[in-house]
Design a protein around this motif. Sequence first.
Motif, mmCIF file in Angstrom:
data_model
loop_
_atom_site.group_PDB
_atom_site.id
_atom_site.type_symbol
_atom_site.label_atom_id
_atom_site.label_comp_id
_atom_site.label_asym_id
_atom_site.label_seq_id
_atom_site.Cartn_x
_atom_site.Cartn_y
_atom_site.Cartn_z
ATOM 1 N N HIS A 730 0.828 -1.212 0.000
ATOM 2 C CA HIS A 730 0.000 0.000 0.000
ATOM 3 C C HIS A 730 0.856 1.254 0.000
ATOM 4 C CE1 HIS A 730 -2.725 -3.114 1.759
ATOM 5 N NE2 HIS A 730 -3.543 -2.580 0.871
ATOM 6 N N THR A 731 1.911 1.259 -0.811
ATOM 7 C CA THR A 731 2.775 2.422 -0.988
ATOM 8 C C THR A 731 2.643 2.949 -2.412
ATOM 9 O OG1 THR A 731 4.366 1.709 0.694
ATOM 10 C CG2 THR A 731 5.163 3.237 -0.987
ATOM 11 N N ASN A 732 2.511 4.247 -2.526
ATOM 12 C CA ASN A 732 2.479 4.896 -3.836
ATOM 13 C C ASN A 732 3.840 5.483 -4.163
ATOM 14 O OD1 ASN A 732 -0.257 4.304 -4.090
ATOM 15 N ND2 ASN A 732 -0.913 6.267 -3.238
ATOM 16 N N TYR A 733 4.093 5.702 -5.456
ATOM 17 C CA TYR A 733 5.369 6.243 -5.916
ATOM 18 C C TYR A 733 5.105 7.428 -6.822
ATOM 19 C CZ TYR A 733 6.860 1.673 -4.245
ATOM 20 O OH TYR A 733 7.061 0.554 -3.466
ATOM 21 N N SER A 734 5.931 8.447 -6.669
ATOM 22 C CA SER A 734 5.763 9.658 -7.474
ATOM 23 C C SER A 734 7.134 10.229 -7.779
ATOM 24 C CB SER A 734 4.893 10.681 -6.719
ATOM 25 O OG SER A 734 5.490 11.044 -5.490
ATOM 26 N N GLY A 735 7.142 11.385 -8.461
ATOM 27 C CA GLY A 735 8.415 11.994 -8.854
ATOM 28 C C GLY A 735 9.124 11.149 -9.895
ATOM 29 N N THR A 795 3.841 7.363 0.671
ATOM 30 C CA THR A 795 4.322 7.695 -0.678
ATOM 31 C C THR A 795 5.819 7.933 -0.655
ATOM 32 O OG1 THR A 795 2.195 8.724 -1.233
ATOM 33 C CG2 THR A 795 4.082 9.288 -2.619
ATOM 34 N N ILE A 796 6.516 7.327 -1.604
ATOM 35 C CA ILE A 796 7.943 7.574 -1.817
ATOM 36 C C ILE A 796 8.077 8.439 -3.062
ATOM 37 C CG2 ILE A 796 10.195 6.537 -2.214
ATOM 38 C CD1 ILE A 796 9.240 4.038 -0.829
ATOM 39 N N HIS A 797 8.545 9.642 -2.865
ATOM 40 C CA HIS A 797 8.648 10.620 -3.945
ATOM 41 C C HIS A 797 10.119 10.750 -4.342
ATOM 42 C CE1 HIS A 797 7.477 14.159 -6.305
ATOM 43 N NE2 HIS A 797 8.549 14.770 -5.813
ATOM 44 N N GLY A 798 10.429 10.356 -5.558
ATOM 45 C CA GLY A 798 11.802 10.413 -6.015
ATOM 46 C C GLY A 798 12.213 11.813 -6.430
#
Length: 845
Positions: A730-735, A795-798
């Motif tokens: 249940h983790t989203n990723y962005s950037g 959320t992990i935002h790169g």
Amino acid sequence: MPIFRIMGGQQSRRTSSNENPSLASQASPYPAQRSAVVPNARNTYPGHRAGATAQSLNSAPINNNNPPAARLPTAGQFAHSAPASTTTTTTQQTAATSRSQPSTGTNTIVRGTPPDPSGNRAQPAATPSDVTTRPGAYQVTRTTTGPAIVYRVSIPNGVAPGSEFHVHAGDRRVRVRCPPTSRPGQSLQITLPPAPQTQQTILKIAPLTAAPEVEAGGGAVSMTPEVRRVNQQAEENGGSAQSFLVDIPPNVYPGMTFTVNVAGQRFMVTCPPNAGPNMKIRIVPPTVREEPQAAPKTQVFEVAVPAGVSPGQPFTLVANGQRVLVTCPPNVSPGQKIRFQLPVSQVVGNIQLSYESNVGWRRIIRVTDMKFQWVRLENKEDEPENGGVDVAGMETFDFGHSAYVRKLTFLEGNDARMRSGRVSLIPAKEAVVDSRLVVRNRTLLSYADIAEQQGKGLEEKTAWLQNICLQLTSAWEDGHIKIAVRRKYLLLDSVDCVMSLGRDDLRKRWRIEFLGEPAIDAGGVSREWFQLVTEQVFDPAFGLFVSSVNNQMAMSINPASGISCPDDHLVYFRFLGRVIGRALFDRQLIKGHMVRSLYKHLLGWPITFDDIKDQDEEYYQSLKKLTKMDDISIMCLDFTVTEESMGVRYEVELVEGGALKEVTKDNLQEYLEANLCYRMLERTKPQLTELLLGFFDIIPEPALTVLDANELELILCGLPEIDLEDWKTHTNYSGIFETKGGSHQVVRWFWEVVRDNFDQEMKARLLQFVTGTSGVPPRGFSVLQGIDGNIKKFTIHGVDRKVYQLPRAHTCFNRIDLPDYYSKDELLENLKKAVTMSGFGFGLE
């Protein structure tokens, strides 16, 4: 229409232009400003609170140009000590729909900025005028009053008919659509509604009121004689007193009548002699005895009385999976048929009635008044058809079976915002609770709703409970509460804020603000606030709680809290009760696990000797051995217990004259019951009373009937273990990670570090770094959310590593900004550094 008694009042927090000057001249001045210096000892030693409070109230006023509000002269001893307040009015810069007129005289409709798509309860944007510099609790309201304002503006060059352009009308920026008949350079007349006015009113702390039979102390004051009479009169009428604060309308003077609407009812009130326009007064309507109400849309059932049941004896049935308690009517013998009713929503379909055979205490519905009642059920092998109720077990004492339930009686306090009350332990069979909740003449839940939820899982129960709380929450446009605290004096300021709120304020929307930090509370600030204040209160070094003898992680109330905090320890327990209730109300987590008996007290569940065992097994075993002894007199016991505080041992009598009463075989039952009541209630009765009163200032008890103690603990404290797979799922990723997501090399390194290099503590620290709390919601990471109820998944935002070296967190959005490091070792080093060295402050995104 009856006229109700006016018991006292105060001046309104708003100043009216037509206020009676003679009344204003009688008002007392605004209290002296607080000193900006607050002793640091308050954060480590609660006993300094009483002295620190008077000083800490003095800080810079909100607006030096506004005169301080005055307090109403009181009417007798029952006059309400209203919060001294200062009101600040600001204008919000918002766009509005307007009407324009070109210079040619043609009338044209001009559109303004559309409303916020999030709905009526959206939070208005903060402006510089909203900045708060003084700690405290503020009632914030927005009103739009006054005449419409007409402006004349010119159409800029390059604007074609039908296109939009922006203009400044006063201090507002408005978007205008050019009329079809107009051209650049022409003049338009636009009409704007009045600008919204924001009013902030700082509230004063409401004092605790001790019950009539309780000595004042610990922060509670004695109940005034007038309030005692009101409570006594209500008890004689078979109910509880309830008072309300109402505003006297403009142009209403002493002796004149006016109508008010409170709790869904309309009353006519006579203005008292010492009150006037725009003042607040306290009214006490007559107590109405609650009459049993039949459930709507019921269906009649017929059943034969089982064998072994005598007239007047209860027995249980199971109807559609729900336990029902039926009392055998007089002059009815076993085998004869009787009739009773159940709600239609619970008996639709193919209903079969069967006799309950489970063993133990169960909460079932009583068909006479549709209230929940505790009964003990058993499975007698020789009489399996007797209905399952262990009548003898409920009437006689048994060390393994006897149970008691706390009874909480509400009383009116000297201040209408802060109720008083008393707590006692009664036999479980006598404890009842409503199966319906009516708020403002609207039924929010009934027996049918509760029965439907009782068999469901924790996830569904939690969702149902939060829906009830959402319906109890006041709309944003009805005003909200701003709680402004200083991080350095977090607990001191938080107690002052929460203890200044009335019960209606406790169900309004809250916004937490750390003074000096540019953060908007989208959920992360509130989460941290709940964690930090409960962590300090539950800290054993603070003196209010101590670790359980059996479980160091479970906290129990410190019986000697009055020694470590003599002036106001009860204030802290009322504060904690309100915070726990608000955490449940807002789906927040608290930092502290309590012993199981405290959760049972909150829920109104039976207390047994096993609860003593959970806290102190040695003490439990010593009591149990007495039940197996033939000659108790050889123990030389009396009705006392020995306590120790600050190295001093002293005796406490379990009953009046207990030091002179010897324990014998004949009175062993009384001795064991007295020990149970003392350990589970009397030992910490003042503290527990305030904790329960604070909790029920927010949470209605009928809504809790679907939960047990384990479920309540999970909802309040989150899951005790962090499921890494659930976290990853249940983790989203962005950037820069949005395209590849979990397959990105840096993302894989991240999860490998969390799995292989971080222990449970580091995982919790990482979660706290990103979300503001080390706990997990009861339903796992899939329901991480902000204060508005919207899901905000982890959320992990790169980001490019050239932007910043260390990871950064945005707790309001459950997001970590993770640079694209060159290697796994570099990621480990920097992530660990960010997690272990990060402060608790917030940045503004």
